[in-house]
Design a protein around this motif. Sequence first.
Motif, PDB file in Angstrom:
ATOM      1  N   ARG A  93       9.009   4.149  -2.480  1.00  0.00           N
ATOM      2  CA  ARG A  93       7.723   3.476  -2.277  1.00  0.00           C
ATOM      3  C   ARG A  93       6.601   4.276  -2.956  1.00  0.00           C
ATOM      4  NH1 ARG A  93       7.647  -0.785   1.581  1.00  0.00           N
ATOM      5  NH2 ARG A  93       9.816  -1.476   1.768  1.00  0.00           N
ATOM      6  N   ARG A 148       4.100   3.212  -5.862  1.00  0.00           N
ATOM      7  CA  ARG A 148       2.651   3.326  -5.679  1.00  0.00           C
ATOM      8  C   ARG A 148       2.000   4.080  -6.839  1.00  0.00           C
ATOM      9  NH1 ARG A 148       0.110   3.092  -0.696  1.00  0.00           N
ATOM     10  NH2 ARG A 148       1.845   1.688  -0.209  1.00  0.00           N
ATOM     11  N   GLY A 194       8.932  -0.515  -5.058  1.00  0.00           N
ATOM     12  CA  GLY A 194       7.989  -0.834  -3.990  1.00  0.00           C
ATOM     13  C   GLY A 194       8.536  -1.736  -2.902  1.00  0.00           C
ATOM     14  N   GLN A 195       9.784  -2.185  -3.040  1.00  0.00           N
ATOM     15  CA  GLN A 195      10.376  -3.066  -2.037  1.00  0.00           C
ATOM     16  C   GLN A 195      11.584  -2.441  -1.334  1.00  0.00           C
ATOM     17  OE1 GLN A 195      11.202  -6.578  -4.410  1.00  0.00           O
ATOM     18  NE2 GLN A 195       9.223  -7.494  -3.890  1.00  0.00           N
ATOM     19  N   LYS A 221      13.971  -0.600   1.078  1.00  0.00           N
ATOM     20  CA  LYS A 221      14.041  -0.182   2.475  1.00  0.00           C
ATOM     21  C   LYS A 221      15.231   0.760   2.639  1.00  0.00           C
ATOM     22  CE  LYS A 221      12.452  -4.768   3.959  1.00  0.00           C
ATOM     23  NZ  LYS A 221      12.798  -5.963   4.765  1.00  0.00           N
ATOM     24  N   ILE A 248       2.297   6.774   3.314  1.00  0.00           N
ATOM     25  CA  ILE A 248       3.232   5.691   3.015  1.00  0.00           C
ATOM     26  C   ILE A 248       3.902   5.185   4.285  1.00  0.00           C
ATOM     27  CG2 ILE A 248       5.417   6.915   2.588  1.00  0.00           C
ATOM     28  CD1 ILE A 248       3.834   4.290   0.244  1.00  0.00           C
ATOM     29  N   SER A 270       1.253   2.753   5.687  1.00  0.00           N
ATOM     30  CA  SER A 270       0.978   1.568   4.863  1.00  0.00           C
ATOM     31  C   SER A 270       2.225   0.690   4.657  1.00  0.00           C
ATOM     32  CB  SER A 270       0.426   1.991   3.502  1.00  0.00           C
ATOM     33  OG  SER A 270       1.396   2.702   2.747  1.00  0.00           O
ATOM     34  N   ASP A 271       3.424   1.302   4.715  1.00  0.00           N
ATOM     35  CA  ASP A 271       4.676   0.571   4.426  1.00  0.00           C
ATOM     36  C   ASP A 271       5.693   0.761   5.550  1.00  0.00           C
ATOM     37  OD1 ASP A 271       3.212   0.730   1.993  1.00  0.00           O
ATOM     38  OD2 ASP A 271       5.037   0.419   0.841  1.00  0.00           O
ATOM     39  N   LEU A 310       9.630   0.121   5.333  1.00  0.00           N
ATOM     40  CA  LEU A 310      10.587   0.950   4.594  1.00  0.00           C
ATOM     41  C   LEU A 310      11.636   1.546   5.529  1.00  0.00           C
ATOM     42  CD1 LEU A 310      10.239   4.355   4.849  1.00  0.00           C
ATOM     43  CD2 LEU A 310       8.069   3.810   3.770  1.00  0.00           C
TER      44      LEU A 310
END
Length: 269
Positions: free
Chosen positions: A47, A51, A83-84, A86, A260, A263-264, A267
């Motif tokens: 991620r 970014r 960015g996707q 997991k 991160i 924000s994510d 993940l």
Amino acid sequence: MTTPLPASLAAAVGPVPEGVTFPLPPTFDSVEAERQYRKEQLAAGFRLFGRFGFSEGVAGHITVRDPENPQWFWVNPFGMAFGQIKASDLILVDHEGNLLHGNRPVNKAAFVIHSQVHAARPDTIAAAHSHSLHGKAFASLGIPLDPITQDACAFFEDHAVYSDYRGVVNELEEGKRIGAALGPHKAVILQNHGLLTVGQSVAEAVWWFVTMERSCQAQLLAMAAGTPKLIDRETALRTRDQIGSSLAGWFQARPLWDQIAVSDPDLFD
């Protein structure tokens, strides 16, 4: 996990009152817990690469050894956007390139490079590589980073240049040559290709990549403007000892990881 301030980072902070603790890399009671942590760290690393704009089509990979089977490593599925990614998307391969877990293929270059880097450096846990803009621009020069900034000193006499580019890495012998060029260092500049960094944690390997990419950018800017002034060897080595240790690398990544994670949060799925 917190503990009294380690001596290796003591110079970076002011007076520490008695009882104040300091974060350190975690320890685990089970292999399963450590595996999940490493996978989450790896997903967070991707991620962050996304970014920072380190993606270039399907190129680029970060790997981490499996804690139970060090000859196996977790890596990003081929063709999936940084960015996707997991934790549950990660795939597991062995050093022969066999897919052991997951339902998507592995990037052959990832297997060829990382299997040989892991084999050459049993002391490391993770490795990171991508075709970042300033890293590949600097790599085209075929020169090492100079000690022109404090941050660049982390790599002073602790990185190498691999100058034998032969196209897309598809052969194990190429991976072996990259591993040999890396040697005992934390990073290697792959001429006409990009950067590769290693660490004793995903966070450390990712941090070295981020700060090396920025150091490449800083040197390119400085060289375009004039002739950069070098930091003297004694000062560069002392600075490297302060900011270039494995623990320092892990700790300097903490702000990025905290950001991160907030924000994510997906993940961790």
